[in-house]
Design a protein around this motif. Structure first.
Motif, mmCIF file in Angstrom:
data_model
loop_
_atom_site.group_PDB
_atom_site.id
_atom_site.type_symbol
_atom_site.label_atom_id
_atom_site.label_comp_id
_atom_site.label_asym_id
_atom_site.label_seq_id
_atom_site.Cartn_x
_atom_site.Cartn_y
_atom_site.Cartn_z
ATOM 1 N N THR A 27 0.829 -1.217 0.000
ATOM 2 C CA THR A 27 0.000 0.000 0.000
ATOM 3 C C THR A 27 0.864 1.268 0.000
ATOM 4 O O THR A 27 1.754 1.410 0.848
ATOM 5 C CB THR A 27 -0.888 0.014 1.265
ATOM 6 O OG1 THR A 27 -1.701 -1.163 1.265
ATOM 7 C CG2 THR A 27 -1.790 1.234 1.284
ATOM 8 N N ASP A 49 -5.269 -6.277 9.298
ATOM 9 C CA ASP A 49 -4.957 -6.223 7.869
ATOM 10 C C ASP A 49 -4.997 -7.666 7.353
ATOM 11 O O ASP A 49 -4.182 -8.512 7.756
ATOM 12 C CB ASP A 49 -3.576 -5.589 7.645
ATOM 13 C CG ASP A 49 -3.225 -5.493 6.158
ATOM 14 O OD1 ASP A 49 -4.068 -5.851 5.310
ATOM 15 O OD2 ASP A 49 -2.084 -5.057 5.866
ATOM 16 N N GLY A 51 -4.105 -10.214 5.026
ATOM 17 C CA GLY A 51 -3.041 -10.371 4.021
ATOM 18 C C GLY A 51 -2.099 -9.187 4.139
ATOM 19 O O GLY A 51 -2.133 -8.235 3.359
ATOM 20 N N GLU A 74 -0.640 -12.903 7.588
ATOM 21 C CA GLU A 74 0.033 -13.081 6.288
ATOM 22 C C GLU A 74 0.386 -14.551 6.107
ATOM 23 O O GLU A 74 0.955 -15.163 6.996
ATOM 24 C CB GLU A 74 1.297 -12.201 6.249
ATOM 25 C CG GLU A 74 2.249 -12.477 5.120
ATOM 26 C CD GLU A 74 1.601 -12.419 3.729
ATOM 27 O OE1 GLU A 74 0.904 -11.440 3.436
ATOM 28 O OE2 GLU A 74 1.804 -13.383 2.958
ATOM 29 N N ARG A 76 2.585 -15.889 4.020
ATOM 30 C CA ARG A 76 4.005 -16.183 3.759
ATOM 31 C C ARG A 76 4.836 -15.787 4.980
ATOM 32 O O ARG A 76 5.016 -14.596 5.270
ATOM 33 C CB ARG A 76 4.484 -15.400 2.538
ATOM 34 C CG ARG A 76 3.852 -15.835 1.215
ATOM 35 C CD ARG A 76 4.305 -14.924 0.096
ATOM 36 N NE ARG A 76 4.053 -15.446 -1.234
ATOM 37 C CZ ARG A 76 2.968 -15.159 -1.959
ATOM 38 N NH1 ARG A 76 2.025 -14.376 -1.487
ATOM 39 N NH2 ARG A 76 2.824 -15.679 -3.175
ATOM 40 N N ASN A 101 -3.209 -18.340 7.615
ATOM 41 C CA ASN A 101 -4.229 -18.031 6.623
ATOM 42 C C ASN A 101 -5.338 -17.254 7.322
ATOM 43 O O ASN A 101 -5.706 -17.587 8.451
ATOM 44 C CB ASN A 101 -4.781 -19.331 6.032
ATOM 45 C CG ASN A 101 -5.430 -19.088 4.694
ATOM 46 O OD1 ASN A 101 -6.366 -18.294 4.588
ATOM 47 N ND2 ASN A 101 -4.925 -19.741 3.671
ATOM 48 N N PHE A 102 -5.874 -16.244 6.661
ATOM 49 C CA PHE A 102 -6.927 -15.447 7.310
ATOM 50 C C PHE A 102 -8.129 -16.320 7.678
ATOM 51 O O PHE A 102 -8.891 -15.986 8.585
ATOM 52 C CB PHE A 102 -7.369 -14.290 6.388
ATOM 53 C CG PHE A 102 -8.413 -14.700 5.389
ATOM 54 C CD1 PHE A 102 -9.760 -14.538 5.651
ATOM 55 C CD2 PHE A 102 -8.038 -15.301 4.189
ATOM 56 C CE1 PHE A 102 -10.727 -14.956 4.738
ATOM 57 C CE2 PHE A 102 -8.989 -15.716 3.286
ATOM 58 C CZ PHE A 102 -10.341 -15.540 3.559
ATOM 59 N N ALA A 118 -6.083 -9.099 -1.524
ATOM 60 C CA ALA A 118 -5.063 -10.107 -1.240
ATOM 61 C C ALA A 118 -5.169 -11.350 -2.114
ATOM 62 O O ALA A 118 -4.180 -12.054 -2.317
ATOM 63 C CB ALA A 118 -5.150 -10.502 0.235
HETATM 64 C C1 SAM Z 1 -1.551 -7.032 -2.162
HETATM 65 S S1 SAM Z 1 -0.580 -7.665 -0.808
HETATM 66 C C2 SAM Z 1 -0.969 -6.410 0.418
HETATM 67 C C3 SAM Z 1 -0.014 -6.367 1.596
HETATM 68 C C4 SAM Z 1 -0.350 -5.373 2.696
HETATM 69 N N1 SAM Z 1 -1.733 -5.486 3.123
HETATM 70 C C5 SAM Z 1 -0.081 -3.966 2.251
HETATM 71 O O1 SAM Z 1 -1.070 -3.304 1.941
HETATM 72 O O2 SAM Z 1 1.058 -3.499 2.182
HETATM 73 C C6 SAM Z 1 -1.597 -9.053 -0.298
HETATM 74 C C7 SAM Z 1 -0.959 -10.039 0.664
HETATM 75 O O3 SAM Z 1 -1.972 -10.974 1.073
HETATM 76 C C8 SAM Z 1 -1.353 -12.231 1.287
HETATM 77 N N2 SAM Z 1 -2.400 -13.267 1.220
HETATM 78 C C9 SAM Z 1 -3.045 -13.711 0.106
HETATM 79 N N3 SAM Z 1 -3.954 -14.655 0.436
HETATM 80 C C10 SAM Z 1 -3.872 -14.817 1.790
HETATM 81 C C11 SAM Z 1 -4.569 -15.656 2.709
HETATM 82 N N4 SAM Z 1 -5.491 -16.523 2.304
HETATM 83 N N5 SAM Z 1 -4.261 -15.560 4.030
HETATM 84 C C12 SAM Z 1 -3.271 -14.695 4.445
HETATM 85 N N6 SAM Z 1 -2.572 -13.894 3.611
HETATM 86 C C13 SAM Z 1 -2.875 -13.938 2.294
HETATM 87 C C14 SAM Z 1 -0.315 -12.315 0.191
HETATM 88 O O4 SAM Z 1 0.701 -13.258 0.530
HETATM 89 C C15 SAM Z 1 0.195 -10.859 0.116
HETATM 90 O O5 SAM Z 1 1.329 -10.687 0.919
#
Ligand code: SAM
Length: 191
Positions: A27, A49, A51, A74, A76, A101-102, A118
């Motif tokens: 972001t 937040d 993801g 998150e 990862r 995982n969320f 995400a």
């Molecule tokens: C577009 S990035 C946004 C990162 C952060 N929110 C920011 O705005 O700087 C989306 C993130 O969501 C994570 N993500 C995707 N699916 C997810 C899930 N099911 N559970 C947790 N994290 C997830 C991805 O690994 C990625 O790091």
């Protein structure tokens, strides 16, 4: 250096390979500030937040709203570790970063939420963060459905800021109450 003064400065906190992903995945400061101002209402507010990547939204929110708590979940672990280490370097005490995982998070433990599209990485073949997690259109649909269900259960007054959302995950009980300076940022409140 005031790392919070520009994206260029903030993104320097990250390893080069991570800051190279910023324009596409993390972001921008101006968006994070507006979203956090919408979410950090009331006292002792807990914000999730969904993801959280390398924690950029949470850290900016935490810096400008020291009385609110910003948690990121998150999938990862490598990204969570980076977020934790930089929050420590910035002496932020109101951020928490969890790997997972969320779908395993109890949303009722939080008041308000931030969501930067995400799940979109499940729909694209290139430009993803890395190949360490499973990605598929089926997962995109499954995550959207799960998020929709989680959001539907939350009490009236719950706030969500979405950035670049497809809006499929938003139940009809949430109303758009505003749009950010960047029009991809939307503010929602549950009726
Ligand atoms: C577009 S990035 C946004 C990162 C952060 N929110 C920011 O705005 O700087 C989306 C993130 O969501 C994570 N993500 C995707 N699916 C997810 C899930 N099911 N559970 C947790 N994290 C997830 C991805 O690994 C990625 O790091």
């Amino acid at each position: 250096m005031d790392f919070f003064s520009s994206d260029q400065h903030f993104d320097q906190l990250y390893p080069p390979a991570i800051s190279a992903l910023a324009s596409r995945h993390w972001t921008p400061i101006a968006v994070a500030k507006e979203a956090a101002a919408f979410l950090a209402v009331g006292s002792n507010t807990r914000i999730l937040d969904i993801g959280s990547g390398v924690g950029k939204f949470c850290m900016i929110g935490a810096r400008f709203h020291p009385h609110a708590a910003f948690t990121g979940v998150e999938q990862r672990d490598s990204l969570t570790q980076i977020a934790q280490s930089i929050a420590h370097e910035l002496s932020l005490t109101n951020t928490h970063f969890l790997t997972g995982n969320f779908t395993d998070i109890d949303f009722t433990q939080y008041h308000h939420f931030y969501f930067y599209n995400a799940f979109y990485e499940n729909l694209i073949d290139n430009d993803t963060i890395d190949q360490t997690v499973e990605q598929s259109p089926e997962l995109f649909n499954m995550y959207n459905r799960k998020l929709y269900k989680q959001l539907k259960k939350l009490p009236a007054g719950t706030r969500i800021a979405t950035f670049h959302s497809s809006e499929n995950e938003m139940p009809s009980s949430y109303q758009v109450v505003g749009v950010g300076t960047n029009e991809d940022l939307k503010f929602w409140i549950k009726l």
